[in-house]
Design an enzyme around this catalytic site. Structure first.
Site, short mmCIF file in Angstrom:
data_model
loop_
_atom_site.label_atom_id
_atom_site.label_comp_id
_atom_site.label_asym_id
_atom_site.label_seq_id
_atom_site.Cartn_x
_atom_site.Cartn_y
_atom_site.Cartn_z
N TYR A 1 37.60 18.71 -111.40
CA TYR A 1 38.41 19.55 -112.33
C TYR A 1 39.13 18.47 -113.00
O TYR A 1 39.93 17.85 -112.59
CB TYR A 1 39.28 20.53 -111.60
CG TYR A 1 40.01 21.32 -112.48
CD1 TYR A 1 39.65 22.08 -113.39
CD2 TYR A 1 41.47 21.26 -112.26
CE1 TYR A 1 40.32 22.67 -114.14
CE2 TYR A 1 42.34 21.95 -113.01
CZ TYR A 1 41.71 22.72 -114.16
OH TYR A 1 42.54 23.59 -115.02
N LYS B 1 39.97 31.88 -110.40
CA LYS B 1 38.59 31.79 -110.83
C LYS B 1 37.94 32.92 -109.91
O LYS B 1 38.32 34.21 -110.08
CB LYS B 1 37.86 30.58 -110.42
CG LYS B 1 38.81 29.20 -111.16
CD LYS B 1 39.02 29.32 -112.64
CE LYS B 1 40.02 28.41 -113.05
NZ LYS B 1 39.84 27.06 -112.68
N ASP C 1 38.06 21.31 -102.35
CA ASP C 1 38.59 22.14 -103.51
C ASP C 1 37.31 22.99 -103.32
O ASP C 1 36.30 22.80 -103.99
CB ASP C 1 38.68 21.52 -104.82
CG ASP C 1 39.14 22.48 -105.81
OD1 ASP C 1 38.65 23.53 -105.88
OD2 ASP C 1 39.62 21.87 -107.00
N ARG D 1 61.62 33.68 -102.86
CA ARG D 1 60.86 32.41 -102.96
C ARG D 1 60.04 31.80 -101.61
O ARG D 1 59.20 31.50 -101.60
CB ARG D 1 61.96 31.23 -103.38
CG ARG D 1 61.20 29.93 -103.44
CD ARG D 1 61.99 28.82 -104.35
NE ARG D 1 63.38 28.96 -104.52
CZ ARG D 1 64.56 28.70 -103.83
NH1 ARG D 1 64.28 28.27 -102.71
NH2 ARG D 1 65.61 29.15 -104.04
C1 LIG Z 1 40.71 25.99 -112.48
C2 LIG Z 1 40.50 25.09 -111.38
C3 LIG Z 1 41.62 24.36 -110.83
C4 LIG Z 1 43.07 24.52 -111.22
O1 LIG Z 1 43.57 25.80 -110.88
P1 LIG Z 1 44.50 26.78 -111.88
O2 LIG Z 1 44.61 28.03 -111.27
O3 LIG Z 1 44.02 26.59 -113.34
O4 LIG Z 1 45.93 25.78 -112.03
C5 LIG Z 1 41.40 23.47 -109.76
N1 LIG Z 1 40.22 23.12 -109.36
C6 LIG Z 1 39.11 23.97 -109.94
C7 LIG Z 1 37.71 23.42 -109.41
C8 LIG Z 1 39.11 24.72 -110.88
O5 LIG Z 1 38.35 25.19 -111.69
#
Ligand SMILES: *Cc1c(COP(=O)(O)O)cnc(C)c1O
Length: 388
Positions: free
Chosen positions: A106, A203, A178, A54
């Site tokens: 998001y 992504k 982000d 962990r």
């Molecule tokens: C998909 C996404 C998230 C969340 O990520 P997960 O891996 O699905 O938990 C956060 N910010 C953006 C811009 C995203 O496209």
């Protein structure tokens, strides 16, 4: 190569090499999947840097070094998902604190701040961050976190990272970007004053739609310490196989992003010239409001394109959404394959309809994650779907 030499390398070189070295025990060139929960100690406390899975795992450590290297940061801290990374940052706040976030973001970030942290007394507001004065006016004495997303989701608005991080710093507020949509290939927010960068590595960084993950990158030892404490204490860690897959993805990030950008530009130009399309949202179009800022702030315009049909109705949008053959109708983005999404009912359904519309997000908006296929096939596919 030591860490300082690595920092002087180009991004494509760091993508392949940062954080990695031949495996010390066998010489394996690629970092192995260390599928283990625990590590032998020669005597109590005498170990080789890892005690329990962990807390740390060598495959995860290699990925963390790689992602930190890509963002040009000192620390990378990996989580089981993008929202787990966001969650860890928000857990550093206390009841009474306030988060100011972008209103075009998001949907899961909105849900997390409002529905998970709201009941614990952490408040949040969502404003249009393309206007710095609007942001300044919405700051409160108890604002502790400025949450920036650019390009925004799904309207790909470009916001001025430097102006916003300067504002946050002058008020003693931590700033987060982000960077999931842009990736470090196109923009590196730590260089533009951000305290923290968050990614959903699910992504573009993973890039193949086969793994869920998240990361926070930072230069701050204090933030890194708090986040590592949360990794150990709250435990939202990615497994070694997931770290391996993400690490495999980042090696080709630079070349993939070039093709994503090239294909998205061609598709945006095709859609803009088409009478069946009323409006195209893409930072690479000279007609787009954020184009000049994107040219200054980014090294490319990305793979995300949104558009509105001339017939701005749900049935018309539904016909297009159900008739593509190369584009797949699905949530998510950033993979090698092209995806098509309907934000109002899919990715952004967790944002109340009135707030969605107030943010300029039409019910019939269509969002594309343009993949790396042959661009002529993608354009032909959209052309036939628009004719349905
Ligand atoms: C998909 C996404 C998230 C969340 O990520 P997960 O891996 O699905 O938990 C956060 N910010 C953006 C811009 C995203 O496209």
């Amino acid at each position: 190569m030591n860490a300082d030499e690595m920092k002087r390398m180009g991004l494509a070189t760091r993508a392949v090499h940062a954080g990695q070295q031949p495996d010390p025990s066998t010489g394996a060139v690629m970092t192995p999947i260390y599928q283990t929960s625990t590590y032998a100690q020669a005597a109590p406390g005498d170990h080789k840097g890892h005690e329990y899975g962990r807390v740390s795992n060598p495959t995860r450590t290699a990925l963390e070094g790689n992602l930190a290297g890509l963002e040009g940061g000192e620390h990378g801290i990996c989580f089981a998902s993008g929202v787990a990374a966001t969650d860890a940052i928000a857990r550093c706040l206390r009841p009474g604190d306030h988060i100011l976030a972008s209103n075009d973001l998001y949907g899961g970030t909105y849900r997390l701040f409002r529905q998970v942290f709201g009941p614990f007394g952490i408040t949040s507001d969502f404003v249009d961050m393309s206007d710095v004065e609007t942001v300044e006016a919405a700051l409160r004495p108890e604002t502790k976190l400025l949450w920036i997303e650019t390009p925004t989701n799904p309207l790909v608005r470009v916001v001025d990272i430097r102006a916003l991080t300067d504002l946050a710093r002058s008020r003693g507020i931590a700033s987060v970007v982000d960077n999931t949509f842009a990736t470090p290939v196109l923009q590196r927010p730590l260089e533009q004053g951000a305290d923290l960068v968050v990614h959903s590595t699910t992504k573009y960084l993973g890039g193949h739609s086969d793994v869920i993950g998240g990361v926070v990158c930072t230069d701050s030892d204090e933030w890194a310490g708090k986040l590592r404490f949360l990794v150990k204490s709250a435990g939202a860690v990615p497994g070694p196989m997931d770290c391996f897959l993400t690490l495999r993805g980042t090696k080709t990030l630079d070349v993939r992003m070039q093709r994503h950008c090239e294909n998205a530009q061609a598709i945006a130009e095709f859609l803009e010239a088409d009478a069946r399309v009323a409006h195209v949202y893409y930072p690479g179009l000279p007609s787009f409001a954020g184009h000049e800022l994107a040219k200054r702030q980014m090294d490319g315009f990305g793979g995300m394109v949104s558009f509105l049909l001339t017939d701005d109705s749900m049935p018309a949008a539904n016909r297009v959404l159900s008739s593509t053959q190369v584009f797949t109708l699905a949530e998510s983005l950033g993979g090698v394959e092209s995806l098509m999404n309907h934000p109002a009912t899919m990715t952004h359904a967790s944002i109340p309809a009135d707030e969605r519309r107030a943010a300029g997000l039409h019910d019939a908006l269509i969002r594309l994650s343009v993949g790396i296929e042959s661009k002529d096939d993608l354009i032909r596919d959209l052309d036939q779907a628009l004719s349905q």
